[in-house]
Design a protein around this motif. Structure first.
Motif, PDB file in Angstrom:
ATOM      1  N   TYR A  96      16.621  -6.944  21.000  1.00 26.38           N
ATOM      2  CA  TYR A  96      17.445  -8.169  20.964  1.00 26.38           C
ATOM      3  C   TYR A  96      18.844  -7.848  20.448  1.00 26.38           C
ATOM      4  N   TYR A 118      22.405  -7.836  22.661  1.00 26.74           N
ATOM      5  CA  TYR A 118      23.090  -9.084  22.314  1.00 26.74           C
ATOM      6  C   TYR A 118      24.524  -9.106  22.839  1.00 26.74           C
ATOM      7  N   ILE A 143      20.696 -18.963  18.576  1.00 30.30           N
ATOM      8  CA  ILE A 143      20.862 -17.826  17.669  1.00 30.30           C
ATOM      9  C   ILE A 143      19.873 -17.930  16.514  1.00 30.30           C
ATOM     10  N   LYS A 165      16.236 -17.109  17.643  1.00 24.60           N
ATOM     11  CA  LYS A 165      16.018 -15.693  17.925  1.00 24.60           C
ATOM     12  C   LYS A 165      16.079 -14.849  16.652  1.00 24.60           C
ATOM     13  N   SER A 166      17.133 -15.057  15.878  1.00 22.94           N
ATOM     14  CA  SER A 166      17.327 -14.227  14.691  1.00 22.94           C
ATOM     15  C   SER A 166      16.396 -14.618  13.554  1.00 22.94           C
ATOM     16  N   GLU A 204      26.129 -13.463  14.238  1.00 19.27           N
ATOM     17  CA  GLU A 204      26.693 -12.797  15.406  1.00 19.27           C
ATOM     18  C   GLU A 204      27.594 -11.639  14.998  1.00 19.27           C
ATOM     19  N   ILE A 222      25.410  -8.710  13.888  1.00 19.56           N
ATOM     20  CA  ILE A 222      24.763  -8.050  15.025  1.00 19.56           C
ATOM     21  C   ILE A 222      25.752  -7.177  15.792  1.00 19.56           C
ATOM     22  N   LYS A 282      24.970  -3.213  15.822  1.00 18.88           N
ATOM     23  CA  LYS A 282      24.013  -3.120  16.921  1.00 18.88           C
ATOM     24  C   LYS A 282      23.715  -1.671  17.329  1.00 18.88           C
TER      25      LYS A 282
END
Length: 589
Positions: free
Chosen positions: A195, A199, A256, A259-260, A342, A345, A349
């Motif tokens: 994920y 992202y 968001i 999911k997170s 966000e 991430i 990432k």
């Protein structure tokens, strides 16, 4: 030399004593909470007309109650860790007594087409995996299974040193495993990693400015209203403006969050695991290399994980009605937290996967080190470059009871083949599995069940257990031929130690003898090394034709109408077979 069982018994007793002490502390805190609550309520009731006394009493009561709650939460975590450590030591005592059926058997890793794992029972009930596995995370378990099956002969000395170092860090290993065992994940770390890697930004870029300016404006407006400079109606209008802005992005922020949010517990526990890795001192190259992966960034990985955990905790407050209204109206709570998620991430990432891999690495390494600690009488193989591929004194199978196990001396040189004959149940198959598993263990860097063991690292390939397949419309004989073809193809490209048990079982005796002889001759010509167990003594004539082939056997004797085995490997050809005797003894014929 530390006696593992005595050590675990002592550790268990120590943790049980600590647990009793902690329970008394929890009881005291619970009593104090009740006392603070009652005193506060009584004071407020008794001095209800005195505003200052009531306010001070309420403030002190709330602060004390809150501190006691925080302390209680801390002690509850310590209690969980102690309970887990007691469970770990109890399990180790049980395994050393021969009881390990409660451990995961790793059935999902069973692969009948693998080079050797299915033949030597690496996975499944009463398997080596079930006996040795102590991983506490799913990823650690997968990595340990990969270690067992990867057939790698690289860096064996370094592997041994890492296992030896970790073996001595018992308390650290148990603490790490205890923390990892408390992780209650909704989704696997692999799902989380995927994920994060995939992202793509969905929030407007102006959010970062908006989430800075809007809360400051809200605070200023609240101050102006409090001073009477601005009317209260302006604050009401601002309230609805904030809700409108939050509502305009609610689909994105909710996506968001959904999911997170599933990763919250994972990050909450994993940052503690990273902390344990970061602060421990390691000396061997493999351990230091992996530790460096979580220390080489501008910030330690544990700090980064902890920050994300706190962001997710804060985001979770959106389910609180007061936060949902006031927080979103004046501080754009949802947008703020979604923006932070966000940003985190997108920033990390490309490194998160490495950090998860380090946790899995130490989880799997702890299993290897635990095995080493539990078997202090086993020896670490001495790596040799001599002509001998394998030389062992008193070699035994690690899963057999040491008091009943019969060990054998065994030596085989490079490009040499042993043909092993023997009566039914005399020990041929057990010996083959012992040699095979020992090679796997040695390549992992583990100590092996022997008094002395020297070998030249070599990959393993076997054919000991084949079956037909109705689904593939495949006969037993054809299945075996495919396996033998697989072996021939592999040894043409790499160096292997070959272990075969009763080849060409699916055809008649005459055809079997001819085919087996030709196949052994082909293997011998390939300059390979290995062992072939068979009931077909006609193969033993190959010793007379080739210097590289030698005959060995396991014997059985019938004394006083009883069958006796000594399970000892001897030079020569087996003369005593027992099938007819067993048929009569069991009154089958």
């Amino acid at each position: 030399m530390t006696n593992p069982q005595e050590f675990y018994i002592q550790e268990k007793a120590t943790y049980e004593t600590a647990l009793e002490k902690l329970k008394r502390q929890l009881y005291t805190i619970s009593t104090l909470r009740l006392l603070v609550f009652l005193v506060t309520i009584f004071t407020i009731y008794f001095y209800f007309g005195n505003f200052h006394v009531v306010a001070i009493s309420a403030f002190i009561g709330i602060v004390l109650f809150g501190l006691l709650l925080v302390r209680n939460a801390t002690l509850q975590i310590e209690k969980q860790l102690l309970l887990e450590k007691i469970r770990i030591n109890t399990l180790e005592i049980s395994v050393l007594e021969g009881n390990y059926d409660t451990i995961d058997a790793g059935k999902e890793f069973i692969d009948s087409n693998h080079f050797f794992s299915h033949d030597i029972d690496l996975f499944g009930n009463r398997s080596f995996y079930q006996y040795s596995n102590r991983t506490a995370t799913k990823e650690g378990a997968q990595l340990y299974a990969k270690y067992l099956t990867e057939n790698s002969i690289a860096n064996i000395k370094e592997k041994q040193l890492a296992i030896q170092e970790l073996s001595k860090k018992v308390q650290w290993r148990q603490h790490f495993s205890a923390i990892a065992s408390l992780v209650k994940v909704e989704v696997s770390s692999q799902t989380i990693i995927q994920y994060i890697k995939d992202y793509q930004s969905v929030l407007p870029s102006y959010n970062r400015v908006l989430t800075t300016i809007f809360p400051l404006a809200s605070i200023m407006l609240i101050g102006l209203v409090s001073l009477g400079i601005v009317s209260f109606s302006s604050l009401v209008i601002w309230f609805f403006i904030g809700l409108f802005i939050t509502g305009s992005q609610v689909k994105k922020t909710t996506k968001i969050y959904n999911k997170s949010g599933k990763a919250k517990e994972t990050f909450k526990q994993y940052y503690k695991l990273l902390e344990e890795i970061e602060k421990e001192e390691f000396s061997t190259s493999i351990l230091k290399e992996h530790q460096h992966k979580v220390q080489s960034e501008n910030e330690k990985a544990s700090v980064v994980f902890r920050r994300f955990s706190k962001i997710l905790d804060s985001f979770d407050q959106r389910n609180n009605v007061l936060v949902a209204l006031v927080g979103n109206a004046f501080f754009l709570w949802d947008i703020q937290n979604a923006t932070k998620v966000e940003k985190w991430i997108l920033t990390h990432k490309n490194t998160v996967e490495n950090w998860f891999q380090v946790i899995a690495f130490f989880d799997a390494q702890n299993t290897l080190a635990n095995f080493s600690f539990n078997h202090s009488t086993f020896v670490f193989p001495k790596i040799s470059k001599h002509h001998s591929v394998l030389s062992a004194i008193k070699l035994g199978h690690p899963l057999l009871n040491a008091d009943k196990r019969i060990d054998n001396d065994f030596k085989i040189d490079n490009e040499q083949f042993y043909i092993v004959t023997g009566a039914n149940m005399a020990g041929k198959s057990t010996f083959l599995r012992t040699v095979s598993l020992t090679i796997v263990m040695a390549n992992l860097g583990l100590p092996v069940c022997a008094e002395a063991f020297e070998y030249t690292p070599v990959k393993l390939i076997t054919s000991m257990r084949t079956s037909d397949s109705l689904a593939d419309d495949e006969s037993y004989f054809y299945s075996e031929l495919k396996r033998l073809k697989f072996i021939v193809d592999e040894i043409a490209n790499d160096r292997y130690f070959i272990v075969l048990d009763e080849i060409l079982k699916g055809t008649n005796s005459k055809d079997k003898a001819i085919g087996s002889k030709k196949f052994v001759e082909k293997l011998n010509a390939s300059k390979s090394t290995g062992i072939i167990a068979t009931h077909d003594v006609s193969l033993c004539v190959l010793e007379e034709e080739y210097k590289s082939i030698e005959n060995y056997f396991f014997d059985a004797e019938i004394n006083n109408d009883e069958l006796h085995f000594d399970y000892t490997l001897k030079k020569g050809i087996c003369k005593n077979m027992n099938a007819s005797f067993l048929l009569q003894k069991m009154k089958i014929v």
